[in-house]
Design a protein around this motif. Sequence first.
Motif, PDB file in Angstrom:
ATOM      1  N   VAL A   1     -11.398  -1.934   1.500  1.00 42.83           N
ATOM      2  CA  VAL A   1     -10.219  -1.687   0.660  1.00 42.83           C
ATOM      3  C   VAL A   1     -10.418  -2.239  -0.753  1.00 42.83           C
ATOM      4  CG1 VAL A   1      -7.808  -2.356   0.314  1.00 42.83           C
ATOM      5  CG2 VAL A   1      -8.561  -1.573   2.571  1.00 42.83           C
TER       6      VAL A   1
ATOM      7  N   HIS B   1      -5.478   2.758   3.160  1.00 40.99           N
ATOM      8  CA  HIS B   1      -5.416   1.289   3.234  1.00 40.99           C
ATOM      9  C   HIS B   1      -4.256   0.858   4.131  1.00 40.99           C
ATOM     10  CE1 HIS B   1      -7.278   1.178  -1.090  1.00 40.99           C
ATOM     11  NE2 HIS B   1      -8.113   1.631  -0.173  1.00 40.99           N
TER      12      HIS B   1
ATOM     13  N   GLU C   1       0.837  -1.205   0.000  1.00 44.25           N
ATOM     14  CA  GLU C   1       0.000   0.000   0.000  1.00 44.25           C
ATOM     15  C   GLU C   1       0.871   1.253   0.000  1.00 44.25           C
ATOM     16  OE1 GLU C   1      -3.054  -0.076  -0.579  1.00 44.25           O
ATOM     17  OE2 GLU C   1      -3.796  -2.043   0.025  1.00 44.25           O
TER      18      GLU C   1
ATOM     19  N   GLU D   1      -9.605  -0.778  -4.718  1.00 48.02           N
ATOM     20  CA  GLU D   1      -8.601  -1.319  -5.643  1.00 48.02           C
ATOM     21  C   GLU D   1      -9.200  -1.504  -7.042  1.00 48.02           C
ATOM     22  OE1 GLU D   1      -6.104  -0.735  -4.195  1.00 48.02           O
ATOM     23  OE2 GLU D   1      -5.768  -1.774  -2.304  1.00 48.02           O
TER      24      GLU D   1
ATOM     25  N   GLU E   1      -4.555   4.763  -0.981  1.00 44.75           N
ATOM     26  CA  GLU E   1      -3.585   3.717  -0.620  1.00 44.75           C
ATOM     27  C   GLU E   1      -3.025   3.954   0.792  1.00 44.75           C
ATOM     28  OE1 GLU E   1      -3.978   1.484  -2.584  1.00 44.75           O
ATOM     29  OE2 GLU E   1      -3.474   1.879  -4.669  1.00 44.75           O
TER      30      GLU E   1
HETATM   31 FE   LIG Z   1      -4.657  -0.175  -1.750  1.00 48.64          FE
END
Ligand SMILES: [Fe+2]
Length: 233
Positions: A144, A67, A36, A148, A64
């Motif tokens: 998450v 995350h 991440e 993505e 990210e």
């Molecule tokens: Fe991610």
Amino acid sequence: MLLDSPDSSFSELPDFTAESYKDAYSRINAIVIEGEKEAYNNYISIGTLIPEEAQALEKLGKMELKHMKGFTACGKNLGVTPDMAFAEKFFAPLRENFDKGLDQGDLTSCLLIQAILIEAFAISAYHVYIGVADPFAKKITEGVVQDEYLHLNYGQEWLKANLDKCKEELIQSNKINLPIIRSMLEQVEGDASVLKMDKEELMEEFMIAYQDSLTEIGLDNREIARMALAAVI
Ligand SMILES: [Fe+2]
Ligand SMILES: [Fe+2]
């Protein structure tokens, strides 16, 4: 007899407090945190190659980082210290290729590595993990994985719009980088199985996300088959 033997079927959740679980988790959790973090760096870097997209890419990058914080909390929740040195080494070959692409202004390679290969790898791993995660991590991972898909979609859209110009580069870069993904899956196989994540399932999920993405970009079946073969040769 039946009462004496505990059911160890694959559908049962692992013991999250076992030392063996925590040991394997220290590496898997570190890989996810490092992945991440590198994803954040990569999206910011890609923004330097397409300045008009820098803001949109920064937005992806910030997701990210969120995350990364979520997965850091997952490790803490289980009382596990992530083995970050291991994770940095794990990502090194892909990171080196990304950095090489960045230095050469090779946007196709950078997008393939981060927005297609790494995102498809993350999506497949997170999908499999959700089925066997502790309740805290499960909730975080479910949030998450949706993000993505947005990131994968971003890469797909750019490659699709520029396919005429970047097809050859894409095929060449895939030949170099897809085998690295395969070897990453192999390296993580043992630890993943302690977490009850099955290697075949991981590979299948990856190939589905990866091939769907190539279809979306506009490659035909023969081209996709050729590209996928780079994983087995
Ligand atoms: Fe991610
Ligand atoms: Fe992502």
